[in-house]
Design a protein around this motif. Structure first.
Motif, PDB file in Angstrom:
ATOM      1  N   THR A 101      24.585  70.015  -3.878  1.00  0.00           N
ATOM      2  CA  THR A 101      23.187  69.612  -3.699  1.00  0.00           C
ATOM      3  C   THR A 101      23.125  68.808  -2.396  1.00  0.00           C
ATOM      4  OG1 THR A 101      23.478  67.515  -4.877  1.00  0.00           O
ATOM      5  CG2 THR A 101      22.788  69.431  -6.193  1.00  0.00           C
ATOM      6  N   ASP A 102      21.924  68.529  -1.944  1.00  0.00           N
ATOM      7  CA  ASP A 102      21.786  67.720  -0.728  1.00  0.00           C
ATOM      8  C   ASP A 102      22.431  66.350  -0.895  1.00  0.00           C
ATOM      9  OD1 ASP A 102      20.490  69.663   0.799  1.00  0.00           O
ATOM     10  OD2 ASP A 102      18.495  69.037   0.122  1.00  0.00           O
ATOM     11  N   SER A 103      22.248  65.737  -2.067  1.00  0.00           N
ATOM     12  CA  SER A 103      22.827  64.404  -2.280  1.00  0.00           C
ATOM     13  C   SER A 103      24.353  64.474  -2.310  1.00  0.00           C
ATOM     14  CB  SER A 103      22.279  63.760  -3.553  1.00  0.00           C
ATOM     15  OG  SER A 103      22.651  64.498  -4.695  1.00  0.00           O
ATOM     16  N   TYR A 104      24.921  65.556  -2.870  1.00  0.00           N
ATOM     17  CA  TYR A 104      26.384  65.716  -2.867  1.00  0.00           C
ATOM     18  C   TYR A 104      26.896  65.840  -1.430  1.00  0.00           C
ATOM     19  CZ  TYR A 104      30.982  67.830  -3.254  1.00  0.00           C
ATOM     20  OH  TYR A 104      32.319  68.099  -3.105  1.00  0.00           O
ATOM     21  N   LYS A 105      26.226  66.661  -0.624  1.00  0.00           N
ATOM     22  CA  LYS A 105      26.655  66.833   0.769  1.00  0.00           C
ATOM     23  C   LYS A 105      26.580  65.506   1.521  1.00  0.00           C
ATOM     24  CE  LYS A 105      24.015  70.519   1.668  1.00  0.00           C
ATOM     25  NZ  LYS A 105      23.456  71.703   2.367  1.00  0.00           N
ATOM     26  N   LYS A 106      25.509  64.768   1.276  1.00  0.00           N
ATOM     27  CA  LYS A 106      25.340  63.480   1.957  1.00  0.00           C
ATOM     28  C   LYS A 106      26.442  62.499   1.555  1.00  0.00           C
ATOM     29  CE  LYS A 106      21.896  59.832   2.622  1.00  0.00           C
ATOM     30  NZ  LYS A 106      20.565  59.349   2.246  1.00  0.00           N
ATOM     31  N   SER A 107      26.722  62.385   0.247  1.00  0.00           N
ATOM     32  CA  SER A 107      27.741  61.432  -0.205  1.00  0.00           C
ATOM     33  C   SER A 107      29.139  61.867   0.233  1.00  0.00           C
ATOM     34  CB  SER A 107      27.679  61.228  -1.715  1.00  0.00           C
ATOM     35  OG  SER A 107      28.076  62.394  -2.400  1.00  0.00           O
ATOM     36  N   LEU A 108      29.407  63.161   0.215  1.00  0.00           N
ATOM     37  CA  LEU A 108      30.717  63.650   0.662  1.00  0.00           C
ATOM     38  C   LEU A 108      30.911  63.391   2.149  1.00  0.00           C
ATOM     39  CD1 LEU A 108      33.362  65.108   0.063  1.00  0.00           C
ATOM     40  CD2 LEU A 108      32.152  67.284   0.397  1.00  0.00           C
ATOM     41  N   ALA A 109      29.888  63.668   2.950  1.00  0.00           N
ATOM     42  CA  ALA A 109      29.980  63.417   4.391  1.00  0.00           C
ATOM     43  C   ALA A 109      30.180  61.928   4.664  1.00  0.00           C
ATOM     44  CB  ALA A 109      28.723  63.927   5.093  1.00  0.00           C
ATOM     45  N   MET A 110      29.480  61.071   3.917  1.00  0.00           N
ATOM     46  CA  MET A 110      29.623  59.627   4.104  1.00  0.00           C
ATOM     47  C   MET A 110      31.043  59.173   3.750  1.00  0.00           C
ATOM     48  SD  MET A 110      27.379  56.436   2.545  1.00  0.00           S
ATOM     49  CE  MET A 110      25.993  57.527   2.386  1.00  0.00           C
ATOM     50  N   ASP A 139      36.884  68.147  10.840  1.00  0.00           N
ATOM     51  CA  ASP A 139      36.610  69.546  10.497  1.00  0.00           C
ATOM     52  C   ASP A 139      35.922  69.646   9.138  1.00  0.00           C
ATOM     53  OD1 ASP A 139      37.643  70.524  12.865  1.00  0.00           O
ATOM     54  OD2 ASP A 139      39.614  71.024  12.011  1.00  0.00           O
ATOM     55  N   LYS A 140      36.396  68.840   8.173  1.00  0.00           N
ATOM     56  CA  LYS A 140      35.785  68.852   6.839  1.00  0.00           C
ATOM     57  C   LYS A 140      34.335  68.390   6.896  1.00  0.00           C
ATOM     58  CE  LYS A 140      39.835  68.282   3.882  1.00  0.00           C
ATOM     59  NZ  LYS A 140      40.495  67.418   2.887  1.00  0.00           N
ATOM     60  N   ILE A 141      34.063  67.379   7.724  1.00  0.00           N
ATOM     61  CA  ILE A 141      32.692  66.879   7.866  1.00  0.00           C
ATOM     62  C   ILE A 141      31.789  67.997   8.382  1.00  0.00           C
ATOM     63  CG2 ILE A 141      31.213  65.296   9.173  1.00  0.00           C
ATOM     64  CD1 ILE A 141      33.554  63.249   8.977  1.00  0.00           C
ATOM     65  N   LYS A 142      32.279  68.772   9.345  1.00  0.00           N
ATOM     66  CA  LYS A 142      31.494  69.896   9.871  1.00  0.00           C
ATOM     67  C   LYS A 142      31.252  70.940   8.779  1.00  0.00           C
ATOM     68  CE  LYS A 142      33.330  69.495  14.543  1.00  0.00           C
ATOM     69  NZ  LYS A 142      34.268  70.070  15.513  1.00  0.00           N
ATOM     70  N   GLU A 143      32.254  71.186   7.952  1.00  0.00           N
ATOM     71  CA  GLU A 143      32.132  72.195   6.901  1.00  0.00           C
ATOM     72  C   GLU A 143      31.178  71.762   5.789  1.00  0.00           C
ATOM     73  OE1 GLU A 143      35.745  73.920   5.478  1.00  0.00           O
ATOM     74  OE2 GLU A 143      36.561  74.108   7.510  1.00  0.00           O
ATOM     75  N   VAL A 144      31.041  70.457   5.575  1.00  0.00           N
ATOM     76  CA  VAL A 144      30.129  69.968   4.543  1.00  0.00           C
ATOM     77  C   VAL A 144      28.710  70.462   4.832  1.00  0.00           C
ATOM     78  CG1 VAL A 144      29.000  67.892   3.627  1.00  0.00           C
ATOM     79  CG2 VAL A 144      31.477  67.971   3.856  1.00  0.00           C
ATOM     80  N   GLY A 145      28.322  70.444   6.083  1.00  0.00           N
ATOM     81  CA  GLY A 145      26.982  70.906   6.453  1.00  0.00           C
ATOM     82  C   GLY A 145      26.778  72.385   6.193  1.00  0.00           C
ATOM     83  N   LYS A 146      27.851  73.146   6.153  1.00  0.00           N
ATOM     84  CA  LYS A 146      27.762  74.592   5.941  1.00  0.00           C
ATOM     85  C   LYS A 146      27.714  74.969   4.464  1.00  0.00           C
ATOM     86  CE  LYS A 146      30.400  75.543  10.144  1.00  0.00           C
ATOM     87  NZ  LYS A 146      31.653  76.088  10.662  1.00  0.00           N
ATOM     88  N   LEU A 147      27.993  73.999   3.564  1.00  0.00           N
ATOM     89  CA  LEU A 147      27.965  74.297   2.133  1.00  0.00           C
ATOM     90  C   LEU A 147      26.550  74.664   1.707  1.00  0.00           C
ATOM     91  CD1 LEU A 147      30.166  71.385   0.712  1.00  0.00           C
ATOM     92  CD2 LEU A 147      30.807  73.794   0.925  1.00  0.00           C
ATOM     93  N   GLU A 148      26.447  75.710   0.902  1.00  0.00           N
ATOM     94  CA  GLU A 148      25.139  76.155   0.424  1.00  0.00           C
ATOM     95  C   GLU A 148      24.789  75.450  -0.881  1.00  0.00           C
ATOM     96  OE1 GLU A 148      24.258  80.318   0.263  1.00  0.00           O
ATOM     97  OE2 GLU A 148      25.623  80.738   1.926  1.00  0.00           O
ATOM     98  N   ASN A 149      23.559  74.968  -0.962  1.00  0.00           N
ATOM     99  CA  ASN A 149      23.102  74.356  -2.203  1.00  0.00           C
ATOM    100  C   ASN A 149      23.216  75.379  -3.336  1.00  0.00           C
ATOM    101  OD1 ASN A 149      22.571  71.968  -0.959  1.00  0.00           O
ATOM    102  ND2 ASN A 149      20.354  72.188  -0.966  1.00  0.00           N
ATOM    103  N   GLY A 150      23.706  74.909  -4.475  1.00  0.00           N
ATOM    104  CA  GLY A 150      23.873  75.781  -5.629  1.00  0.00           C
ATOM    105  C   GLY A 150      25.270  76.369  -5.746  1.00  0.00           C
ATOM    106  N   SER A 151      26.017  76.387  -4.644  1.00  0.00           N
ATOM    107  CA  SER A 151      27.395  76.871  -4.724  1.00  0.00           C
ATOM    108  C   SER A 151      28.244  75.816  -5.431  1.00  0.00           C
ATOM    109  CB  SER A 151      27.952  77.181  -3.333  1.00  0.00           C
ATOM    110  OG  SER A 151      28.038  76.002  -2.554  1.00  0.00           O
TER     111      SER A 151
END
Length: 133
Positions: A15-24, A81-93
């Motif tokens: 989800t957007d919140s998961y991507k945000k917390s993971l990137a942080m 690299d992982k931070i860049k990949e977080v943005g590419k994750l699709e919501n719902g995956s």
């Protein structure tokens, strides 16, 4: 009947919140690594000054510091690299977060594959689904 332990995969629904917390979290780890690199650089300079005044004996310590520095640089690159990949994750995956174990009762005639393929899906910090229970 017999009770055994089995592995249970824990997945997170993106989800957007998961991507945000993971990137942080990844950025905080990268910042900690940056501080460690600064500390290693300071230790290296001090050791080099010591080596100038006292020749011999500091080479091994300097080599060890360089190894530690390189290890942290490599880790930092992987984190970026992982931070860049977080943005590419699709919501719902779903992404694998880890593995836990659970107890399960087994008896003659049970479908082994069904018993052993258990998953928990987390969404925004809550259990959203349990599969193969």
């Amino acid at each position: 009947m017999l009770t055994i332990t089995r592995p249970v995969l824990v997945k997170v629904r993106v989800t957007d919140s998961y991507k945000k917390s993971l990137a942080m979290e990844l950025q905080q780890t990268a910042a900690r690594l940056e501080l460690e690199l600064q500390q290693i650089e300071l230790q290296t300079r001090k050791l080099q000054e010591f080596a100038k005044k006292n020749p011999g004996g500091a080479e091994a310590a300097l080599a060890q510091l360089e190894q530690e520095r390189q290890k942290r640089l490599d880790t930092r690159l992987k984190l970026l690299d992982k931070i860049k990949e977080v943005g590419k994750l699709e919501n719902g995956s779903e992404v694998l977060q880890g593995k836990v174990e659970s107890f399960v009762q087994v008896q003659v005639g049970d479908d082994w594959n069904r018993l052993m393929n258990a998953e928990i899906v987390i969404e925004d910090g809550k259990v959203a689904e349990i599969r193969g229970a």
